[in-house]
Design a protein around this motif. Structure first.
Motif, mmCIF file in Angstrom:
data_model
loop_
_atom_site.group_PDB
_atom_site.id
_atom_site.type_symbol
_atom_site.label_atom_id
_atom_site.label_comp_id
_atom_site.label_asym_id
_atom_site.label_seq_id
_atom_site.Cartn_x
_atom_site.Cartn_y
_atom_site.Cartn_z
ATOM 1 N N ASP A 96 -8.775 7.529 0.672
ATOM 2 C CA ASP A 96 -9.812 6.832 1.455
ATOM 3 C C ASP A 96 -9.574 5.325 1.470
ATOM 4 O O ASP A 96 -9.684 4.664 2.520
ATOM 5 C CB ASP A 96 -11.207 7.139 0.918
ATOM 6 C CG ASP A 96 -11.642 8.578 1.161
ATOM 7 O OD1 ASP A 96 -10.990 9.259 2.000
ATOM 8 O OD2 ASP A 96 -12.637 9.024 0.530
ATOM 9 N N ILE A 97 -9.243 4.777 0.313
ATOM 10 C CA ILE A 97 -8.975 3.327 0.227
ATOM 11 C C ILE A 97 -7.775 2.950 1.095
ATOM 12 O O ILE A 97 -7.810 1.979 1.846
ATOM 13 C CB ILE A 97 -8.740 2.897 -1.246
ATOM 14 C CG1 ILE A 97 -10.058 2.967 -2.020
ATOM 15 C CG2 ILE A 97 -8.149 1.472 -1.305
ATOM 16 C CD1 ILE A 97 -9.886 2.794 -3.513
ATOM 17 N N LEU A 98 -6.729 3.757 1.031
ATOM 18 C CA LEU A 98 -5.545 3.487 1.859
ATOM 19 C C LEU A 98 -5.850 3.612 3.337
ATOM 20 O O LEU A 98 -5.385 2.820 4.159
ATOM 21 C CB LEU A 98 -4.402 4.409 1.446
ATOM 22 C CG LEU A 98 -3.833 4.169 0.053
ATOM 23 C CD1 LEU A 98 -2.822 5.239 -0.308
ATOM 24 C CD2 LEU A 98 -3.195 2.790 -0.035
ATOM 25 N N ASP A 99 -6.662 4.629 3.711
ATOM 26 C CA ASP A 99 -7.051 4.784 5.116
ATOM 27 C C ASP A 99 -7.860 3.582 5.613
ATOM 28 O O ASP A 99 -7.640 3.091 6.722
ATOM 29 C CB ASP A 99 -7.857 6.080 5.308
ATOM 30 C CG ASP A 99 -7.007 7.330 5.176
ATOM 31 O OD1 ASP A 99 -5.760 7.194 5.270
ATOM 32 O OD2 ASP A 99 -7.576 8.410 4.990
ATOM 33 N N ILE A 100 -8.799 3.126 4.792
ATOM 34 C CA ILE A 100 -9.629 1.978 5.170
ATOM 35 C C ILE A 100 -8.779 0.722 5.312
ATOM 36 O O ILE A 100 -8.953 -0.068 6.237
ATOM 37 C CB ILE A 100 -10.766 1.760 4.149
ATOM 38 C CG1 ILE A 100 -11.800 2.881 4.263
ATOM 39 C CG2 ILE A 100 -11.428 0.398 4.334
ATOM 40 C CD1 ILE A 100 -12.832 2.889 3.142
ATOM 41 N N SER A 101 -7.837 0.549 4.400
ATOM 42 C CA SER A 101 -7.028 -0.680 4.429
ATOM 43 C C SER A 101 -6.043 -0.712 5.599
ATOM 44 O O SER A 101 -5.548 -1.765 5.964
ATOM 45 C CB SER A 101 -6.281 -0.846 3.105
ATOM 46 O OG SER A 101 -5.314 0.176 2.985
ATOM 47 N N GLU A 114 -8.218 15.309 -8.563
ATOM 48 C CA GLU A 114 -8.379 15.524 -7.121
ATOM 49 C C GLU A 114 -9.340 14.487 -6.526
ATOM 50 O O GLU A 114 -9.098 13.946 -5.449
ATOM 51 C CB GLU A 114 -8.916 16.941 -6.840
ATOM 52 C CG GLU A 114 -7.920 18.053 -7.079
ATOM 53 C CD GLU A 114 -6.709 17.975 -6.158
ATOM 54 O OE1 GLU A 114 -6.850 17.516 -4.989
ATOM 55 O OE2 GLU A 114 -5.615 18.324 -6.612
ATOM 56 N N HIS A 115 -10.412 14.232 -7.266
ATOM 57 C CA HIS A 115 -11.371 13.212 -6.802
ATOM 58 C C HIS A 115 -10.691 11.838 -6.723
ATOM 59 O O HIS A 115 -10.851 11.109 -5.736
ATOM 60 C CB HIS A 115 -12.575 13.159 -7.752
ATOM 61 C CG HIS A 115 -13.569 12.106 -7.394
ATOM 62 N ND1 HIS A 115 -14.374 12.192 -6.289
ATOM 63 C CD2 HIS A 115 -13.854 10.900 -7.982
ATOM 64 C CE1 HIS A 115 -15.120 11.107 -6.210
ATOM 65 N NE2 HIS A 115 -14.822 10.307 -7.234
ATOM 66 N N LEU A 116 -9.916 11.501 -7.719
ATOM 67 C CA LEU A 116 -9.202 10.221 -7.728
ATOM 68 C C LEU A 116 -8.188 10.148 -6.569
ATOM 69 O O LEU A 116 -8.057 9.110 -5.917
ATOM 70 C CB LEU A 116 -8.503 10.021 -9.079
ATOM 71 C CG LEU A 116 -7.905 8.648 -9.347
ATOM 72 C CD1 LEU A 116 -8.916 7.532 -9.131
ATOM 73 C CD2 LEU A 116 -7.357 8.580 -10.761
ATOM 74 N N LEU A 117 -7.505 11.258 -6.272
ATOM 75 C CA LEU A 117 -6.582 11.284 -5.130
ATOM 76 C C LEU A 117 -7.327 11.048 -3.814
ATOM 77 O O LEU A 117 -6.845 10.321 -2.942
ATOM 78 C CB LEU A 117 -5.835 12.626 -5.070
ATOM 79 C CG LEU A 117 -4.625 12.774 -5.979
ATOM 80 C CD1 LEU A 117 -4.092 14.205 -5.931
ATOM 81 C CD2 LEU A 117 -3.527 11.812 -5.564
ATOM 82 N N LEU A 165 0.822 -1.211 0.000
ATOM 83 C CA LEU A 165 0.000 0.000 0.000
ATOM 84 C C LEU A 165 0.853 1.257 0.000
ATOM 85 O O LEU A 165 0.538 2.234 -0.686
ATOM 86 C CB LEU A 165 -0.945 -0.006 1.211
ATOM 87 C CG LEU A 165 -2.059 -1.044 1.159
ATOM 88 C CD1 LEU A 165 -2.837 -1.049 2.459
ATOM 89 C CD2 LEU A 165 -2.987 -0.767 -0.012
ATOM 90 N N ALA A 166 1.931 1.244 0.762
ATOM 91 C CA ALA A 166 2.816 2.421 0.779
ATOM 92 C C ALA A 166 3.413 2.636 -0.603
ATOM 93 O O ALA A 166 3.476 3.781 -1.103
ATOM 94 C CB ALA A 166 3.914 2.221 1.822
ATOM 95 N N ASN A 167 3.845 1.557 -1.243
ATOM 96 C CA ASN A 167 4.434 1.663 -2.575
ATOM 97 C C ASN A 167 3.386 2.127 -3.586
ATOM 98 O O ASN A 167 3.647 3.012 -4.411
ATOM 99 C CB ASN A 167 5.023 0.310 -2.976
ATOM 100 C CG ASN A 167 5.815 0.408 -4.265
ATOM 101 O OD1 ASN A 167 6.511 1.388 -4.497
ATOM 102 N ND2 ASN A 167 5.713 -0.616 -5.083
ATOM 103 N N MET A 168 2.189 1.521 -3.521
ATOM 104 C CA MET A 168 1.141 1.891 -4.477
ATOM 105 C C MET A 168 0.693 3.336 -4.253
ATOM 106 O O MET A 168 0.386 4.046 -5.209
ATOM 107 C CB MET A 168 -0.068 0.952 -4.366
ATOM 108 C CG MET A 168 0.205 -0.465 -4.848
ATOM 109 S SD MET A 168 1.076 -0.596 -6.434
ATOM 110 C CE MET A 168 0.107 0.353 -7.532
ATOM 111 N N SER A 169 0.662 3.752 -3.009
ATOM 112 C CA SER A 169 0.285 5.131 -2.715
ATOM 113 C C SER A 169 1.246 6.087 -3.425
ATOM 114 O O SER A 169 0.825 7.045 -4.073
ATOM 115 C CB SER A 169 0.329 5.353 -1.204
ATOM 116 O OG SER A 169 0.182 6.710 -0.901
ATOM 117 N N HIS A 170 2.509 5.799 -3.300
ATOM 118 C CA HIS A 170 3.509 6.642 -3.951
ATOM 119 C C HIS A 170 3.387 6.544 -5.472
ATOM 120 O O HIS A 170 3.415 7.570 -6.179
ATOM 121 C CB HIS A 170 4.915 6.215 -3.498
ATOM 122 C CG HIS A 170 6.007 6.920 -4.232
ATOM 123 N ND1 HIS A 170 6.315 8.243 -4.003
ATOM 124 C CD2 HIS A 170 6.845 6.489 -5.212
ATOM 125 C CE1 HIS A 170 7.307 8.595 -4.799
ATOM 126 N NE2 HIS A 170 7.654 7.554 -5.544
#
Length: 177
Positions: A171-176, A163-166, A121-126
Motif C-alpha cells: 500500500d505504501i509503495l502504491d501510494i508513493s 502478510e499484514h506487513l506485506l 522504492l523498487a530497491n526497498m520493495s525487494h
C-alpha cells in the motif's frame, strides 16, 4: 523660431545664416529634398536635447516651391521615456530568462529526485518483501512439519503478521507511486 529670432528675421535667410554648421550639415540634405517637393521627417539629438524635424516645401500662390521650412519639435521627454521603457523591457526580459532557467533547473531537480525515489522504492520493495516472504514460507513449512498446537498457533499468528506487513508495504509503495 530659433535663438529668439522672429519670423521676419528668419524668412528669406539661408540655413547657414540661421543654424550653426553642424546643424546646416544635418538639415542640408532634407532641405534639398524639400526644395524638390518632398516632405522629410527625421529625429536627431543636439547636445542633450532630442528633436523631431519636419522639413517641408513652401509654395507660392501658383504652387511653385519658393523655399523650404524647418519645423522643430523638442521630443526630449518622449525620447527619455522611450529609453526608460526600453531599459525596463530589457530588465524584465533578463528577469524572465533568469526565472525560466531557475524553473528548468527546479524541474530537472524534481525529475532527478523522482527517479531516485522510484529507484529507492523498487530497491526497498525487494529488500523488505524478500525476507518477509522467506519468514512466511518458513512459518508455513514449520507448521506443516508437525508442531504442537500451541506452536502452530504461534506460527499462524507470525504468518498473519507477515502478510499484514506485506500488504502495508504494498500500500505504501502504491501510494508513493
Amino acid at each position: 523660431i530659433r535663438n529668439g529670432l522672429s519670423r521676419q528675421q528668419v524668412e528669406g535667410r539661408t540655413l547657414a545664416e540661421v543654424f550653426p554648421p553642424d546643424l546646416v550639415a544635418l538639415f542640408g540634405p532634407a532641405y534639398a529634398k524639400a526644395l524638390s517637393g518632398e516632405k522629410v521627417v527625421f529625429e536627431h539629438q543636439h547636445q542633450s536635447t532630442y528633436y523631431q524635424q519636419h522639413v517641408v516645401p513652401v509654395r507660392d500662390d501658383q504652387g511653385r516651391i519658393v523655399a523650404g521650412m524647418v519645423i522643430s519639435h523638442n521630443i526630449t521627454e518622449r525620447k527619455l521615456a522611450e529609453q526608460a521603457l526600453s531599459e525596463a523591457k530589457e530588465g524584465l526580459e533578463r528577469r524572465v530568462l533568469e526565472r525560466t532557467r531557475e524553473l528548468v533547473d527546479a524541474r530537472n531537480q524534481a525529475e532527478a529526485a523522482n527517479i531516485a525515489k522510484s529507484a529507492f522504492l523498487a530497491n526497498m520493495s525487494h529488500e523488505i518483501r524478500t525476507p518477509l516472504n522467506a519468514i512466511n514460507g518458513m512459518c508455513f513449512l514449520t507448521r506443516r512439519a508437525g508442531v504442537t498446537p500451541q506452536q502452530a498457533q504461534y506460527l499462524v499468528q507470525a504468518e498473519a503478521a507477515g502478510e499484514h506487513l506485506l500488504r502495508v508495504i504494498s500500500d505504501i509503495l502504491d501510494i508513493s507511486r
